[in-house]
Design a protein around this motif. Sequence first.
Motif, PDB file in Angstrom:
ATOM      1  N   GLU A 147       0.821  -1.209   0.000  1.00 43.69           N
ATOM      2  CA  GLU A 147       0.000   0.000   0.000  1.00 43.69           C
ATOM      3  C   GLU A 147       0.858   1.263   0.000  1.00 43.69           C
ATOM      4  OE1 GLU A 147      -2.877  -0.126   3.101  1.00 43.69           O
ATOM      5  OE2 GLU A 147      -3.752  -2.015   2.441  1.00 43.69           O
ATOM      6  N   SER A 148       2.135   1.110  -0.381  1.00 42.75           N
ATOM      7  CA  SER A 148       3.090   2.223  -0.490  1.00 42.75           C
ATOM      8  C   SER A 148       3.448   2.857   0.849  1.00 42.75           C
ATOM      9  CB  SER A 148       2.570   3.306  -1.455  1.00 42.75           C
ATOM     10  OG  SER A 148       2.583   2.819  -2.774  1.00 42.75           O
ATOM     11  N   ARG A 149       3.264   2.127   1.941  1.00 46.71           N
ATOM     12  CA  ARG A 149       3.724   2.617   3.239  1.00 46.71           C
ATOM     13  C   ARG A 149       5.191   2.233   3.386  1.00 46.71           C
ATOM     14  NH1 ARG A 149      -1.496   0.529   5.287  1.00 46.71           N
ATOM     15  NH2 ARG A 149      -0.342  -1.335   5.866  1.00 46.71           N
ATOM     16  N   CYS A 150       6.020   3.207   3.701  1.00 50.13           N
ATOM     17  CA  CYS A 150       7.459   2.954   3.744  1.00 50.13           C
ATOM     18  C   CYS A 150       7.886   2.277   5.034  1.00 50.13           C
ATOM     19  CB  CYS A 150       8.222   4.264   3.577  1.00 50.13           C
ATOM     20  SG  CYS A 150       8.218   5.324   5.054  1.00 50.13           S
ATOM     21  N   LEU A 151       9.008   1.584   4.963  1.00 48.42           N
ATOM     22  CA  LEU A 151       9.641   1.052   6.164  1.00 48.42           C
ATOM     23  C   LEU A 151      10.650   2.094   6.617  1.00 48.42           C
ATOM     24  CD1 LEU A 151       8.351  -1.580   4.986  1.00 48.42           C
ATOM     25  CD2 LEU A 151      10.175  -2.809   6.153  1.00 48.42           C
ATOM     26  N   CYS A 152      10.112   3.120   7.236  1.00 52.73           N
ATOM     27  CA  CYS A 152      10.936   4.247   7.667  1.00 52.73           C
ATOM     28  C   CYS A 152      10.164   5.052   8.707  1.00 52.73           C
ATOM     29  CB  CYS A 152      11.296   5.138   6.478  1.00 52.73           C
ATOM     30  SG  CYS A 152       9.901   6.031   5.739  1.00 52.73           S
ATOM     31  N   THR A 153      10.822   6.043   9.283  1.00 51.94           N
ATOM     32  CA  THR A 153      10.174   6.913  10.255  1.00 51.94           C
ATOM     33  C   THR A 153       9.147   7.801   9.554  1.00 51.94           C
ATOM     34  OG1 THR A 153      12.182   6.968  11.592  1.00 51.94           O
ATOM     35  CG2 THR A 153      10.543   8.667  12.036  1.00 51.94           C
ATOM     36  N   THR A 154       7.938   7.852  10.095  1.00 47.33           N
ATOM     37  CA  THR A 154       6.878   8.690   9.523  1.00 47.33           C
ATOM     38  C   THR A 154       6.278   9.591  10.604  1.00 47.33           C
ATOM     39  OG1 THR A 154       5.172   7.023   9.968  1.00 47.33           O
ATOM     40  CG2 THR A 154       6.289   6.891   7.828  1.00 47.33           C
ATOM     41  N   GLY A 155       5.447  10.543  10.180  1.00 53.84           N
ATOM     42  CA  GLY A 155       4.758  11.412  11.139  1.00 53.84           C
ATOM     43  C   GLY A 155       5.689  12.281  11.953  1.00 53.84           C
ATOM     44  N   ILE A 156       6.786  12.732  11.343  1.00 58.04           N
ATOM     45  CA  ILE A 156       7.749  13.558  12.070  1.00 58.04           C
ATOM     46  C   ILE A 156       7.159  14.962  12.246  1.00 58.04           C
ATOM     47  CG2 ILE A 156      10.081  14.501  12.067  1.00 58.04           C
ATOM     48  CD1 ILE A 156      10.835  12.206  10.136  1.00 58.04           C
ATOM     49  N   PRO A 157       7.033  15.441  13.473  1.00 60.03           N
ATOM     50  CA  PRO A 157       6.457  16.780  13.698  1.00 60.03           C
ATOM     51  C   PRO A 157       7.464  17.862  13.329  1.00 60.03           C
ATOM     52  CG  PRO A 157       7.208  15.852  15.768  1.00 60.03           C
ATOM     53  CD  PRO A 157       7.397  14.774  14.738  1.00 60.03           C
ATOM     54  N   PRO A 158       7.017  19.115  13.186  1.00 62.16           N
ATOM     55  CA  PRO A 158       7.955  20.209  12.939  1.00 62.16           C
ATOM     56  C   PRO A 158       9.047  20.212  14.003  1.00 62.16           C
ATOM     57  CG  PRO A 158       5.714  20.969  12.626  1.00 62.16           C
ATOM     58  CD  PRO A 158       5.616  19.579  13.195  1.00 62.16           C
ATOM     59  N   LEU A 159      10.272  20.407  13.553  1.00 62.03           N
ATOM     60  CA  LEU A 159      11.420  20.320  14.460  1.00 62.03           C
ATOM     61  C   LEU A 159      11.756  21.714  14.983  1.00 62.03           C
ATOM     62  CD1 LEU A 159      13.184  17.979  15.447  1.00 62.03           C
ATOM     63  CD2 LEU A 159      14.800  18.496  13.601  1.00 62.03           C
ATOM     64  N   LEU A 160      11.568  21.897  16.276  1.00 62.06           N
ATOM     65  CA  LEU A 160      11.837  23.184  16.892  1.00 62.06           C
ATOM     66  C   LEU A 160      13.335  23.465  16.929  1.00 62.06           C
ATOM     67  CD1 LEU A 160       9.372  22.996  19.934  1.00 62.06           C
ATOM     68  CD2 LEU A 160       8.973  24.057  17.697  1.00 62.06           C
ATOM     69  N   ALA A 161      13.690  24.737  17.034  1.00 61.34           N
ATOM     70  CA  ALA A 161      15.097  25.136  17.086  1.00 61.34           C
ATOM     71  C   ALA A 161      15.812  24.418  18.226  1.00 61.34           C
ATOM     72  CB  ALA A 161      15.196  26.649  17.264  1.00 61.34           C
ATOM     73  N   GLY A 162      16.956  23.821  17.904  1.00 61.09           N
ATOM     74  CA  GLY A 162      17.759  23.129  18.908  1.00 61.09           C
ATOM     75  C   GLY A 162      17.305  21.727  19.251  1.00 61.09           C
ATOM     76  N   LYS A 163      16.198  21.272  18.665  1.00 63.64           N
ATOM     77  CA  LYS A 163      15.663  19.949  18.978  1.00 63.64           C
ATOM     78  C   LYS A 163      16.137  18.901  17.964  1.00 63.64           C
ATOM     79  CE  LYS A 163      13.335  21.336  22.543  1.00 63.64           C
ATOM     80  NZ  LYS A 163      13.715  20.896  23.914  1.00 63.64           N
ATOM     81  N   SER A 164      16.034  17.623  18.370  1.00 62.15           N
ATOM     82  CA  SER A 164      16.465  16.506  17.529  1.00 62.15           C
ATOM     83  C   SER A 164      15.366  15.468  17.412  1.00 62.15           C
ATOM     84  CB  SER A 164      17.716  15.841  18.118  1.00 62.15           C
ATOM     85  OG  SER A 164      18.792  16.757  18.218  1.00 62.15           O
ATOM     86  N   THR A 165      15.442  14.657  16.380  1.00 58.66           N
ATOM     87  CA  THR A 165      14.506  13.549  16.209  1.00 58.66           C
ATOM     88  C   THR A 165      15.239  12.341  15.626  1.00 58.66           C
ATOM     89  OG1 THR A 165      12.384  12.858  15.251  1.00 58.66           O
ATOM     90  CG2 THR A 165      13.780  14.240  13.878  1.00 58.66           C
ATOM     91  N   PRO A 166      15.022  11.142  16.184  1.00 54.39           N
ATOM     92  CA  PRO A 166      15.659   9.936  15.632  1.00 54.39           C
ATOM     93  C   PRO A 166      14.920   9.484  14.378  1.00 54.39           C
ATOM     94  CG  PRO A 166      14.279   9.347  17.483  1.00 54.39           C
ATOM     95  CD  PRO A 166      14.240  10.849  17.400  1.00 54.39           C
TER      96      PRO A 166
END
Length: 203
Positions: A153-172
């Motif tokens: 169904e074209s859903r990736c095997l990866c991180t999804t739904g990443i929220p906006p990244l605030l200044a100085g913040k990180s996301t795995p």
Amino acid sequence: MSMRRTTTTRRAMAAVSMTAALALALAGCGSDGGDEPGKEGSSAPSAQATPTAEGKGEPPMDTAAGEEVDPEARLAEARGDGLTLVVHQAKRDSGGFVTVQGTITNDSDQTRNSIAWVGSETSLAAKNPNSVAGATLVDKVGKKRYYVLRDTESRCLCTTGIPPLLAGKSTPVFMQFPAPPSTTTEVDFTLPTFGTTSLKISG
């Protein structure tokens, strides 16, 4: 005497009617929401979906996302648009795929979003908003480009739904790709808005 019986009968009927009305009202409150049992979240994609890349079943997305990775490991680094992507690991697994895991940090003083990271493929973007589905691996020796694995169904095997990244913040983040031949030990990694970086595959 008959009048007294008629009055009593009317009172009894009124009481029965009120009891019935009250029961119906309570029943209506109990079914508020209209969801049938077992259908909660039925519109959300299942992380257990099996991809069809190269005809092989791959593990669910949360398997890779849950792997323990040394956050201090710096296999490679890429920059772009005030962001830094540090790749901690690019590991070849026995299932015939390569898992890339890293961390994206917003080094700017403004909020950054992940809209562009999904790539330009319309069907992929529709199923994987705010994801890293646009990442690729390039085997320069074998002259092949590998895209993030996806299910039927074209859903990736990866991180999804990443929220906006605030200044100085990180996301795995993590991404899974079909594995290049075992003789290929180094590939170029790209993610939209970031520069290209070289990765050595382990495992």
